[in-house]
Design a protein around this motif. Structure first.
Motif, PDB file in Angstrom:
ATOM      1  N   GLY A  62       0.827  -1.198   0.000  1.00  0.00           N
ATOM      2  CA  GLY A  62       0.000   0.000   0.000  1.00  0.00           C
ATOM      3  C   GLY A  62       0.859   1.245   0.000  1.00  0.00           C
ATOM      4  O   GLY A  62       2.080   1.187   0.009  1.00  0.00           O
ATOM      5  N   VAL A  63       0.203   2.358   0.004  1.00  0.00           N
ATOM      6  CA  VAL A  63       0.900   3.632   0.103  1.00  0.00           C
ATOM      7  C   VAL A  63       1.091   3.910   1.592  1.00  0.00           C
ATOM      8  O   VAL A  63       0.205   3.675   2.402  1.00  0.00           O
ATOM      9  N   GLY A  64       2.243   4.375   1.949  1.00  0.00           N
ATOM     10  CA  GLY A  64       2.474   4.714   3.351  1.00  0.00           C
ATOM     11  C   GLY A  64       3.280   3.655   4.075  1.00  0.00           C
ATOM     12  O   GLY A  64       4.203   3.076   3.532  1.00  0.00           O
ATOM     13  N   ASN A  65       2.907   3.378   5.292  1.00  0.00           N
ATOM     14  CA  ASN A  65       3.640   2.529   6.217  1.00  0.00           C
ATOM     15  C   ASN A  65       3.791   1.091   5.690  1.00  0.00           C
ATOM     16  O   ASN A  65       2.821   0.351   5.607  1.00  0.00           O
ATOM     17  N   PRO A  66       5.025   0.656   5.386  1.00  0.00           N
ATOM     18  CA  PRO A  66       5.240  -0.706   4.895  1.00  0.00           C
ATOM     19  C   PRO A  66       4.880  -1.780   5.923  1.00  0.00           C
ATOM     20  O   PRO A  66       4.652  -2.919   5.556  1.00  0.00           O
ATOM     21  N   ALA A  67       4.823  -1.426   7.190  1.00  0.00           N
ATOM     22  CA  ALA A  67       4.437  -2.399   8.214  1.00  0.00           C
ATOM     23  C   ALA A  67       3.007  -2.875   8.006  1.00  0.00           C
ATOM     24  O   ALA A  67       2.610  -3.934   8.499  1.00  0.00           O
ATOM     25  N   LYS A  68       2.221  -2.110   7.262  1.00  0.00           N
ATOM     26  CA  LYS A  68       0.822  -2.459   7.003  1.00  0.00           C
ATOM     27  C   LYS A  68       0.638  -3.241   5.695  1.00  0.00           C
ATOM     28  O   LYS A  68      -0.464  -3.661   5.374  1.00  0.00           O
ATOM     29  N   TRP A  69       1.724  -3.420   4.915  1.00  0.00           N
ATOM     30  CA  TRP A  69       1.626  -4.271   3.744  1.00  0.00           C
ATOM     31  C   TRP A  69       1.210  -5.654   4.231  1.00  0.00           C
ATOM     32  O   TRP A  69       1.480  -6.032   5.372  1.00  0.00           O
ATOM     33  N   TYR A  70       0.594  -6.439   3.357  1.00  0.00           N
ATOM     34  CA  TYR A  70       0.126  -7.751   3.809  1.00  0.00           C
ATOM     35  C   TYR A  70       0.261  -8.805   2.708  1.00  0.00           C
ATOM     36  O   TYR A  70       0.519  -8.506   1.550  1.00  0.00           O
ATOM     37  N   VAL A  71       0.095 -10.046   3.128  1.00  0.00           N
ATOM     38  CA  VAL A  71       0.200 -11.193   2.228  1.00  0.00           C
ATOM     39  C   VAL A  71      -1.186 -11.825   2.137  1.00  0.00           C
ATOM     40  O   VAL A  71      -1.618 -12.513   3.060  1.00  0.00           O
ATOM     41  N   PRO A  72      -1.903 -11.604   1.006  1.00  0.00           N
ATOM     42  CA  PRO A  72      -3.245 -12.158   0.885  1.00  0.00           C
ATOM     43  C   PRO A  72      -3.288 -13.592   0.360  1.00  0.00           C
ATOM     44  O   PRO A  72      -4.319 -14.243   0.413  1.00  0.00           O
ATOM     45  N   ARG A  73      -2.131 -14.069  -0.130  1.00  0.00           N
ATOM     46  CA  ARG A  73      -2.173 -15.372  -0.777  1.00  0.00           C
ATOM     47  C   ARG A  73      -0.802 -16.046  -0.721  1.00  0.00           C
ATOM     48  O   ARG A  73       0.222 -15.396  -0.933  1.00  0.00           O
TER      49      ARG A  73
END
Length: 144
Positions: A62-73
Motif C-alpha cells: 500500500g501507500v504509506g507505512n510498509p508495516a501495514k503491507w500484507y500477504v493475501p495469498r
C-alpha cells in the motif's frame, strides 16, 4: 554473495505459512506480524517478501507505512518449501525415519539388522530413486 534463503527468506516464509494457519477468513498477515514473529527488522522482512513475491506468495503493498503491507495469498510452492505439503524428498526422509524408528524399537536382532541395512541403502545410493518415485506419486495424487 551471501546465501539469504536459510537466514532470511525461509524463516519469513515459515512465519507467513504459520500465520495463514492461525488467521480467520478475510484477515491476512501483515508485515508487522512477520516482524514480530521472526524477530527480524522491518527492512529484512521486506527484502525477504520481495524475494518471495511471485514464486511463493503474493504481497500487497500500500501507500504509506510498509508495516501495514500484507500477504493475501500463498502458493503451493510455499507449503512445499516449508514442509507442510509433500515433496518426493520430504516423503523419502519420512520413510527412512520410519524404518530407523522401527529398527530402533525392535528387539529382534535379525530384523533390526535388516531394517538398518534397508535404511542405509535408501539413505544412500537409492535415495535419488526413492525421491523421484515418491515425487511421481505425489504429482499423480495432486493432478500435476
Amino acid at each position: 554473495m551471501d546465501d539469504s534463503w536459510y537466514s532470511r527468506e525461509l524463516p519469513v516464509l515459515e512465519a507467513v505459512v504459520g500465520k495463514f494457519e492461525e488467521y480467520t477468513s478475510g484477515t491476512y498477515p501483515e508485515v508487522s506480524d512477520l516482524v514480530e514473529s521472526t524477530g527480524f527488522k522491518l527492512d529484512q522482512v521486506i527484502k525477504a517478501l520481495d524475494a518471495l513475491d511471485g514464486e511463493y506468495l503474493e504481497v500487497r503493498r500500500g501507500v504509506g507505512n510498509p508495516a501495514k503491507w500484507y500477504v493475501p495469498r500463498i502458493f503451493s510452492s510455499a507449503r512445499r518449501a516449508v514442509g507442510q505439503w509433500p515433496t518426493g524428498e520430504n516423503l523419502a526422509d519420512r520413510v527412512i525415519a520410519a524404518i530407523d524408528e522401527t529398527a530402533n524399537n525392535t528387539s529382534d536382532p535379525i530384523a533390526k539388522g535388516r531394517l538398518k541395512k534397508v535404511s542405509e541403502t535408501l539413505g544412500g545410493a537409492a535415495k535419488e530413486i526413492l525421491t523421484k518415485t515418491l515425487a511421481e506419486v505425489v504429482a499423480r495424487q495432486v493432478g500435476a
